[in-house]
Design an enzyme around this catalytic site. Structure first.
Site, short mmCIF file in Angstrom:
data_model
loop_
_atom_site.label_atom_id
_atom_site.label_comp_id
_atom_site.label_asym_id
_atom_site.label_seq_id
_atom_site.Cartn_x
_atom_site.Cartn_y
_atom_site.Cartn_z
N ASP A 86 -24.00 -12.82 -17.32
CA ASP A 86 -22.75 -13.34 -17.87
C ASP A 86 -22.98 -13.78 -19.31
O ASP A 86 -23.78 -14.69 -19.56
CB ASP A 86 -22.39 -14.57 -17.01
CG ASP A 86 -20.93 -14.86 -16.96
OD1 ASP A 86 -20.14 -14.09 -17.53
OD2 ASP A 86 -20.57 -15.87 -16.31
N GLU A 108 -10.12 -14.05 -11.70
CA GLU A 108 -10.36 -15.42 -11.23
C GLU A 108 -9.08 -16.25 -11.27
O GLU A 108 -8.32 -16.19 -12.26
CB GLU A 108 -11.44 -16.09 -12.09
CG GLU A 108 -11.68 -17.54 -11.68
CD GLU A 108 -12.95 -18.17 -12.22
OE1 GLU A 108 -13.71 -17.50 -12.94
OE2 GLU A 108 -13.18 -19.36 -11.91
N LYS A 159 -21.30 -9.30 -18.36
CA LYS A 159 -19.90 -9.65 -18.08
C LYS A 159 -19.36 -10.45 -19.25
O LYS A 159 -20.07 -11.32 -19.77
CB LYS A 159 -19.78 -10.47 -16.79
CG LYS A 159 -18.35 -10.93 -16.51
CD LYS A 159 -18.20 -11.51 -15.12
CE LYS A 159 -18.58 -12.95 -14.96
NZ LYS A 159 -17.86 -13.90 -15.83
#
Ligand code: KIV
Length: 269
Positions: A89, A187, A118
Site C-alpha cells: 500500500d 471501501e 495499491k
C-alpha cells in the site's frame, strides 16, 4: 473435521483479472512474517496495508506511515509468505505526481518482492495510475472511503449516499480501470452503489464495508481476529476473540511464574 481447504493456487495478475464472475477473492492484511506465513496458503492476496500505522504502530490514522516502513514490513511479509501475491500500500504523499509515484514504485519493486502496489484515488488519480501501469507497475486501485483523505474530508464517511456521489464513484472506478489497474478496493460504500460499480467494470472489485456484492473481500487481520479492542466497525466480523485468548494465556503464564509451576522438570535442562 478441519475446515482448512487444500486448494491453494498461487495468484498472478492474469489469474486475478480472470477471477471476475468466477471466484470471490479473499484478501487479508499482514505486516510481519509470522502472520503472513499463517495466511499464505489460505488468502488469495496479502495486502501490506498502511493500516499498519494504526494497528501495528498505534497511530490515530494512516497518514504518517513512510515508504521505508512499508518496504520493511513488505519484506517481512514476503519472507514469511513467498508463495503469496503481496500488494504494498503506497503511503500518503508518495504518489503526489507522476514522477514521484513512478520513482517510489520503482523503489518498491527494487527493494521488495511485492507483486503490485495499491494507491487511493479515483478520477483525480487516474493519470498517475496510467503513468505507473504504462511503466510496468501493477496497480490495485482504492476508491470510496479513502483513509488517506481523512484529514481533508474531516473524518471517515460512508460514500455513495447521494445520486451525485454514486455517479462520481462509478466514474472513479471506470477511470481507474481504463488507466490499467488490475483490481479495485471499494471501501465504505453503500452496498447498492458498490454493486453498480462492480457491474460497471471488468476488473475484480474487492470490498471492505461495501456489502457482499463485490468480487472479493478484504479485512484487516487484527480486526477480524479480534485483537483490536477499542471498537468494532459494523462491517467487521470477528472470527476469533484474539484479545481475550492472548490475555488469558499471558495471565496463565504469570500465574505459573508466580506459583513456580513454570518451568516444570520436563522444561528444564
Ligand atoms: O491499509 C489497509 O489495510 C487498507 C485496507 C483496509 C483495504 O487499505
Amino acid at each position: 473435521m478441519s475446515i482448512i481447504k487444500n486448494d491453494f493456487e498461487k495468484m498472478n495478475i492474469t489469474k486475478i483479472k480472470n477471477s471476475k464472475n468466477k471466484k470471490n477473492l479473499t484478501m487479508i492484511t499482514a505486516y510481519d512474517a509470522l502472520f503472513a506465513k499463517l495466511f499464505e496458503e489460505i488468502a488469495d492476496i496479502i495486502l501490506v496495508g498502511d493500516s499498519l500505522n494504526m494497528s501495528f504502530a498505534g497511530k490515530p490514522d494512516t497518514l504518517s506511515a513512510t515508504l521505508d516502513q512499508m518496504i520493511y514490513h513488505t519484506n517481512a511479509v514476503c519472507s514469511g509468505a513467498p508463495k503469496s501475491f503481496v500488494v504494498l500500500d503506497m503511503p500518503f504523499g508518495t504518489y503526489i505526481n507522476n514522477d514521484e509515484a513512478l520513482k517510489n514504485a520503482i523503489k518498491v519493486y527494487a527493494q521488495t518482492n511485492a507483486a503490485a502496489i495499491k494507491i487511493e484515488g479515483g478520477e483525480d488519480r487516474a493519470d498517475i495510475v496510467k503513468h505507473l501501469t504504462s511503466n510496468s507497475i501493477a496497480v490495485m486501485g482504492h476508491i470510496g472511503l479513502m483513509p488517506q483523505y481523512v484529514r481533508s474530508e474531516g473524518g471517515y464517511k460512508v460514500r455513495g449516499k447521494t445520486k451525485e456521489d454514486e455517479e462520481q464513484l462509478i466514474a472513479d472506478a471506470i477511470a481507474i480501470e481504463k488507466a490499467g489497474a488490475f483490481a479495485i478496493v471499494i471501501e465504505g460504500v453503500m452496498s447498492d452503489v458498490a454493486k453498480k460499480i462492480t457491474q460497471a467494470v471488468n476488473i475484480p472489485t474487492i470490498g471492505i464495508g461495501a456489502g457482499n456484492v463485490t468480487d472479493g473481500q478484504v479485512l484487516v487481520w487484527s480486526d477480524m481476529l479480534g485483537f483490536f479492542e477499542s471498537f468494532k466497525p459494523k462491517f467487521v466480523r470477528h472470527y476469533l476473540d484474539g484479545a481475550t485468548l492472548v490475555k488469558e494465556a499471558v495471565s496463565q503464564y504469570r500465574n505459573d511464574v508466580q506459583d513456580k509451576s513454570f518451568p516444570s522438570i520436563e522444561e528444564e535442562y
